[in-house]
Design a protein around this motif. Structure first.
Motif, PDB file in Angstrom:
ATOM      1  N   ILE A   1       0.785  -1.216   0.079  1.00 15.68           N
ATOM      2  CA  ILE A   1      -0.112   0.172   0.176  1.00 15.68           C
ATOM      3  C   ILE A   1       0.915   1.209   0.090  1.00 15.68           C
ATOM      4  O   ILE A   1       1.795   1.222   0.838  1.00 15.68           O
ATOM      5  N   THR A   2       0.685   2.046  -0.697  1.00 13.63           N
ATOM      6  CA  THR A   2       1.450   3.478  -0.981  1.00 13.63           C
ATOM      7  C   THR A   2       0.187   4.528  -0.684  1.00 13.63           C
ATOM      8  O   THR A   2      -0.537   4.606  -1.469  1.00 13.63           O
ATOM      9  N   VAL A   3       0.542   5.473   0.084  1.00 13.27           N
ATOM     10  CA  VAL A   3      -0.287   6.735   0.260  1.00 13.27           C
ATOM     11  C   VAL A   3       0.494   8.013  -0.278  1.00 13.27           C
ATOM     12  O   VAL A   3       1.558   8.514   0.259  1.00 13.27           O
ATOM     13  N   LYS A   4      -0.242   8.708  -0.885  1.00 15.09           N
ATOM     14  CA  LYS A   4       0.402  10.086  -1.328  1.00 15.09           C
ATOM     15  C   LYS A   4      -0.012  11.177  -0.474  1.00 15.09           C
ATOM     16  O   LYS A   4      -1.310  11.255  -0.253  1.00 15.09           O
ATOM     17  N   VAL A   5       0.826  11.837   0.246  1.00 16.13           N
ATOM     18  CA  VAL A   5       0.537  12.925   1.254  1.00 16.13           C
ATOM     19  C   VAL A   5       1.087  14.376   0.582  1.00 16.13           C
ATOM     20  O   VAL A   5       2.000  14.643   0.150  1.00 16.13           O
ATOM     21  N   ASP A   6      -0.056  15.162   0.675  1.00 17.00           N
ATOM     22  CA  ASP A   6       0.700  16.648   0.668  1.00 17.00           C
ATOM     23  C   ASP A   6       1.359  17.191   1.655  1.00 17.00           C
ATOM     24  O   ASP A   6       0.941  17.088   2.994  1.00 17.00           O
ATOM     25  N   ALA A   7       2.552  17.591   1.535  1.00 16.95           N
ATOM     26  CA  ALA A   7       3.635  17.943   2.613  1.00 16.95           C
ATOM     27  C   ALA A   7       4.503  19.079   1.812  1.00 16.95           C
ATOM     28  O   ALA A   7       4.718  19.269   0.835  1.00 16.95           O
ATOM     29  N   GLU A   8       4.985  19.936   2.658  1.00 16.52           N
ATOM     30  CA  GLU A   8       6.155  20.919   2.555  1.00 16.52           C
ATOM     31  C   GLU A   8       7.430  20.215   2.481  1.00 16.52           C
ATOM     32  O   GLU A   8       7.989  19.946   3.264  1.00 16.52           O
ATOM     33  N   ILE A   9       7.986  20.094   1.318  1.00 22.11           N
ATOM     34  CA  ILE A   9       9.090  19.218   1.062  1.00 22.11           C
ATOM     35  C   ILE A   9      10.076  20.200   0.744  1.00 22.11           C
ATOM     36  O   ILE A   9      10.247  20.951  -0.173  1.00 22.11           O
ATOM     37  N   SER A  10      11.375  20.089   1.644  1.00 22.26           N
ATOM     38  CA  SER A  10      12.457  21.284   1.516  1.00 22.26           C
ATOM     39  C   SER A  10      13.730  20.226   0.856  1.00 22.26           C
ATOM     40  O   SER A  10      14.364  21.040   0.250  1.00 22.26           O
ATOM     41  N   GLU A  11      14.019  19.212   1.219  1.00 24.39           N
ATOM     42  CA  GLU A  11      14.872  18.291   0.802  1.00 24.39           C
ATOM     43  C   GLU A  11      14.423  16.915   0.306  1.00 24.39           C
ATOM     44  O   GLU A  11      13.601  16.221   0.898  1.00 24.39           O
ATOM     45  N   PHE A  12      14.570  16.481  -0.983  1.00 18.82           N
ATOM     46  CA  PHE A  12      14.230  15.287  -1.526  1.00 18.82           C
ATOM     47  C   PHE A  12      15.097  14.329  -0.780  1.00 18.82           C
ATOM     48  O   PHE A  12      16.162  14.452  -0.484  1.00 18.82           O
ATOM     49  N   GLY A  13      14.393  13.041  -0.678  1.00 20.52           N
ATOM     50  CA  GLY A  13      15.249  11.947  -0.249  1.00 20.52           C
ATOM     51  C   GLY A  13      14.321  10.688   0.107  1.00 20.52           C
ATOM     52  O   GLY A  13      12.961  11.032  -0.004  1.00 20.52           O
ATOM     53  N   GLU A  14      14.766   9.597   0.743  1.00 19.23           N
ATOM     54  CA  GLU A  14      14.013   8.647   1.196  1.00 19.23           C
ATOM     55  C   GLU A  14      14.837   7.763   2.239  1.00 19.23           C
ATOM     56  O   GLU A  14      15.934   7.766   2.199  1.00 19.23           O
ATOM     57  N   CYS A  15      14.044   6.986   3.301  1.00 19.32           N
ATOM     58  CA  CYS A  15      14.551   6.246   4.106  1.00 19.32           C
ATOM     59  C   CYS A  15      13.592   5.257   4.653  1.00 19.32           C
ATOM     60  O   CYS A  15      12.264   5.304   4.106  1.00 19.32           O
ATOM     61  N   VAL A  16      13.540   4.502   5.559  1.00 15.35           N
ATOM     62  CA  VAL A  16      12.654   3.503   5.960  1.00 15.35           C
ATOM     63  C   VAL A  16      12.737   3.678   7.719  1.00 15.35           C
ATOM     64  O   VAL A  16      13.814   3.532   8.198  1.00 15.35           O
ATOM     65  N   PHE A  17      11.323   3.907   8.133  1.00 15.86           N
ATOM     66  CA  PHE A  17      11.295   4.238   9.528  1.00 15.86           C
ATOM     67  C   PHE A  17      10.543   2.764  10.022  1.00 15.86           C
ATOM     68  O   PHE A  17       9.818   2.160   9.537  1.00 15.86           O
ATOM     69  N   PRO A  18      11.149   2.517  11.267  1.00 17.71           N
ATOM     70  CA  PRO A  18      10.303   1.320  11.914  1.00 17.71           C
ATOM     71  C   PRO A  18       8.827   1.699  12.121  1.00 17.71           C
ATOM     72  O   PRO A  18       8.463   2.561  12.769  1.00 17.71           O
ATOM     73  N   ALA A  19       7.873   0.726  11.602  1.00 14.50           N
ATOM     74  CA  ALA A  19       6.719   1.227  11.674  1.00 14.50           C
ATOM     75  C   ALA A  19       6.025   1.530  12.827  1.00 14.50           C
ATOM     76  O   ALA A  19       5.458   2.543  12.967  1.00 14.50           O
ATOM     77  N   ARG A  20       5.934   0.596  13.724  1.00 14.63           N
ATOM     78  CA  ARG A  20       5.301   0.882  15.063  1.00 14.63           C
ATOM     79  C   ARG A  20       5.995   2.162  15.681  1.00 14.63           C
ATOM     80  O   ARG A  20       5.223   2.941  16.155  1.00 14.63           O
TER      81      ARG A  20
END
Length: 370
Positions: free
Chosen positions: A52-71
């Motif tokens: 599942i992918t959710v697109k969110v409106d956000a104010e983005i200052s720097e592009f990038g990606e990572c993985v957060f521990p879900a819980r």
């Protein structure tokens, strides 16, 4: 990566994306939520079967990606003050999450370890109102099998023709079918089976709105696009039951009943039935009435309700739960009960031509004095 987002929007997005996060997986990244900041913010949960992918409106200052521990990610954002949340992740995957006077520093995971979701390549999807698709799923999914011996029946069959969309589920004891006839031709013809587990997530994402949901069939996967969320999953392979052949037609006995009244009667006599005290409901259909009885070691129960038509004094037994599930799924105030004999299934069909559905329940052989 750096972005700022309203807390409530971010909490909602994490909640949806986390539904398909793997609980335990040899790939640690799959136990987290993939966060990607580009032109939009994208949050993804993936367990190698469903994503599942959710697109969110956000104010983005720097592009990038990572993985957060879900819980942990969900709990931190949920407990933040009701304000905007800013997330900054440096080159060493150290993430700083701040909101007002509250801040957290946690370690994120490298996004390079996160598998890519399947790409569904198809020219055209099928659009259907979210409210209708949700009704079709909820009106059939309860009949999907849980028996892994026949994996194909642990999902729901979708049949798309130019003038109809049909969903069917079977489990060996019952069958549920809902058919929708769109105003505009679908211009498609296809059949595929979606795992029930994935459809349950689709059902949760769908809302009671006339806005369209779109599903697109790929070679081995199906993609559902619902508002700002997308769900992709592998379709099941195998030969699904030929439901047209097994649902009896031209049944000699046709009775019309009020759905609420007959459901209430069956619910009352099933109160003394449980998993430990299984017993069928004994149904006798006479001229203008239906009589229901159950007997267990607790005692016995009896109820009756009126209906239109002559049941020819037919006596037949059914599993209480299966019969109730079917009755509760009927989307109309009145339903037609189609019967043949004590060894043939009951088929629930519309009393109104505006609807198109069928619910079939196989009978239980009654013992003398039961």
């Amino acid at each position: 990566m750096k972005f700022t987002c309203e807390k409530s929007i971010l909490v909602s997005a994490i909640s949806v994306a986390s539904r398909t996060v793997a609980v335990k997986n040899p790939i640690p990244a799959l136990e987290g939520i993939h966060v990607k900041a580009g032109n939009y913010l994208y949050l993804t949960g993936f367990n190698l079967e469903t994503g599942i992918t959710v697109k969110v409106d956000a104010e983005i200052s720097e592009f990038g990606e990572c993985v957060f521990p879900a819980r942990l990610f969900f709990d931190i954002i949920r407990k933040m003050p009701d304000d905007e949340v800013t997330v900054f992740v440096d080159d060493h995957q150290i993430a700083k999450l701040t909101s007002g006077k509250t801040s957290f520093n946690i370690t994120a995971m490298d996004a390079s370890d996160y598998p890519e979701l399947p790409d569904v390549d198809s020219e055209k999807g099928v659009a259907i109102a979210q409210s209708i698709l949700r009704e079709m799923i909820s009106g059939t999914i309860f009949s999907a099998s849980e028996n892994q011996a026949r994996p194909i029946h642990t999902g729901c069959l979708f049949e798309v023709e130019n003038d109809s969309v049909t969903v069917v589920a079977v489990d060996g004891y019952r069958l549920a079918r809902r058919t929708y006839h769109p105003e505009k031709p679908t211009e498609r013809s296809m059949k595929f089976v979606v795992p029930a587990a994935a459809l349950k997530e689709v059902e949760k994402i769908l809302t009671d709105t006339d806005e369209d949901a779109v599903f697109t069939l790929g070679r081995k996967h199906i993609l559902f696009e619902i508002g700002n969320a997308t769900l992709v999953c592998r379709i099941l392979e195998g030969e699904f039951l030929d439901w047209r052949r097994v649902v009896p037609s031209n049944n000699p006995i046709k009775l019309t009943a009020n759905v609420d009244e007959i459901t209430d009667s069956i619910e009352r006599v099933s109160l003394i039935v449980s998993e430990k005290l299984k017993s069928p409901v004994r149904c006798r259909f006479t001229d203008g009435a239906a009589d229901f009885k159950t007997t267990t070691t607790i005692g016995n129960a009896h109820d009756c309700c009126s209906l239109a038509g002559d049941g020819a004094d037919l006596e037949i037994g059914f599993n209480c739960k299966y019969l109730l599930d079917a009755m509760r799924a009927v989307p109309t105030d009145e339903v037609t009960l189609e019967l043949s004999n004590s060894l043939s299934p009951i088929v629930l069909t519309p009393a109104d031509d505006k609807y198109d559905f069928a619910y079939m329940v196989l009978p239980v052989r009654l013992k003398a004095g039961e």
